[in-house]
Write a protein that holds these residues in place. Sequence first.
Motif, mmCIF file in Angstrom:
data_model
loop_
_atom_site.group_PDB
_atom_site.id
_atom_site.type_symbol
_atom_site.label_atom_id
_atom_site.label_comp_id
_atom_site.label_asym_id
_atom_site.label_seq_id
_atom_site.Cartn_x
_atom_site.Cartn_y
_atom_site.Cartn_z
ATOM 1 N N TYR A 1 -2.111 -3.794 -10.455
ATOM 2 C CA TYR A 1 -1.265 -4.263 -9.390
ATOM 3 C C TYR A 1 -0.529 -2.820 -8.818
ATOM 4 O O TYR A 1 0.427 -2.733 -8.483
ATOM 5 C CB TYR A 1 -0.268 -4.930 -9.856
ATOM 6 N N ARG B 1 1.290 -7.719 -5.244
ATOM 7 C CA ARG B 1 1.501 -9.173 -5.649
ATOM 8 C C ARG B 1 1.606 -9.981 -4.335
ATOM 9 O O ARG B 1 1.337 -11.140 -4.571
ATOM 10 C CB ARG B 1 3.030 -9.271 -6.150
ATOM 11 N N ARG C 1 -4.733 -11.895 -2.487
ATOM 12 C CA ARG C 1 -4.383 -12.585 -3.625
ATOM 13 C C ARG C 1 -3.537 -14.065 -3.371
ATOM 14 O O ARG C 1 -3.914 -14.817 -3.759
ATOM 15 C CB ARG C 1 -3.165 -11.883 -4.380
#
Lengths: 151, 426
Positions: free
Chosen positions: B163, B302, B307
């Motif tokens: 990340y 994130r 994602r």
Amino acid sequence: LTKRYPLYQLGNPQLRIFRPNWFLTLVRPGKEQPPDTVQFRIPMEMTKYDVKNYLEKIYDVPVGAIRTRIQFGSNKKRNHLHQKVKQPDYKVAYVQLAQGQTFTFPDIFPEKELKHEEGSMEEMQEKFMEDEKQRQRLDPRRGGVTEWFGL
Amino acid sequence: MAARARLPLLFPKTLPPLQRQRPAHTEAAAAAAAAKEPAYPPVVPSLTAKSKAARQRQADERVQRIRESPVEEKISLFTRIQRKKFVVYPQTFARNADKWYQHFTKTAYIPGLPERFGPGRRTTTPVAGEESSPAGGAPAPAPAVDGAAFADIRSLKRKAFLYREQEQNVGPFVRNMVAGLTHSVGRFNPLLRLSSLDIAPRVNFYWRRGQRIIPKGHRRGRLEPTRFQIDDEPQCQIRITQQLQQFAPLEASYAADVPEVSFAPDLMPLFRRQYDNHIFTGAKLPDPACYGHTQFHLVPDRYHRDRMARRQQSDQVEVFLRANGLASLFAWTGAQAMYQGFWPHEDVRRPFVSQAVITDGQFFSFFCYQLNTVALSVETDASNPRKNLLWGTESLRLYESVQDGEVVGLDDGVVKLLVQFLMNQP
């Protein structure tokens, strides 16, 4: 009886559960929740991902976000033998629906006007009580003024 | 006893002057009465009694004290007492965060950008020759160079650890691009030559909005204002010495509609903490560059759209960007207003304006914020028709892909918007 699932290590196959023995309970929220939030009571062994898969695969409900907490059941009350009585703990899941869907908990016990059937004893009693009360009330044209004064 | 109706037996030699010669209700008499010092102190409620009037007087004294003090003291008196407050994160995982944040900050969202930046930029067709030559000439070399540099750097570095893709690859690109563009546009925009470019500054803001009844504890049943705090860290920001021009007049915001959320912020989910209440624009108070121009934010891994797509939450991407722009810009403009001495009981006299660009390397979203009111607490908001305004675009793609060190499908519209943003001057 709780089954101990095999511990996951990197490289293990994904755990799959067919025909889960878990049952969710939809409950009315105690505190007012936003319209897209649904509240469930779930078994303690379930996790957030379990609930998400459960709802999506079995009930086709699009789940956005889900948060869980464990509610401690009180152990304070005592019975007639002065023994502590435990109320069971339970897990609560707050599920936020995706795709802008909303849900309001329905009114399962609506207020019903109790009407007795014609000619029954209760109906005659109700009528009698109603007549008695009507006799006690003052003339509505007086507008609530008592009969103490005046003519 | 009844007043004497008859004159006394012994007459005085000269009668006292009659009342007619000194009338009581003229301006001269009123001025004379005002000039004369009052014989008794003013009748005010007690300060230390256990009564509502005393509490009210304590609050009024506090307000008066803050009004009379200079700016640093104002801020320190306003943020003196620590209590539990909701910590608002501009980059949040919560669903439908933009509606909640609009309610907390009394902001109305207007899709598209204000007229100054041309018609709503949603198409990717570049508009040729529409801009004046300085703006047209500047961007052409800059992004081409940046694109090549960007691709080279990416291939040299090894794959980022968990990340940290955005922080490692896109962060330096954005910083270099902003620094380069600011320098080249500085030729045409004199304001940018005196501006200050901060890298990873802190922006903090503290405010109160709404109230609730305390459900439990020794203060049960009493009203408590809900406090909020934003602690933001944009990728980089430009601060200038003069205030940007407003996008819309103050009165235009009266008609805007702000979504009302009747639920407590806890349900968002939003969490409380107690720590120092900070109000900071990115530089301390004596800094001459106290007004904000543009902020640049990075979308963390994130919340990257790939994602979100994997989790079937693609609709939340735009929501996240709006919430981020809203919260960050509100905090920045609010802090700027506080630095000028405006606070909830002394509302802003002119709108504070700032801009923001939120990017994840490929997609750019542009936001313009106009702070019309900072009076959001319960007493001051009761009769406050003003609302804050946020203009914003959807995410626009800058380029299709990077192949063999060449940028494919560069969208000039987005580049022009960027340059227009930087060229904005009063």
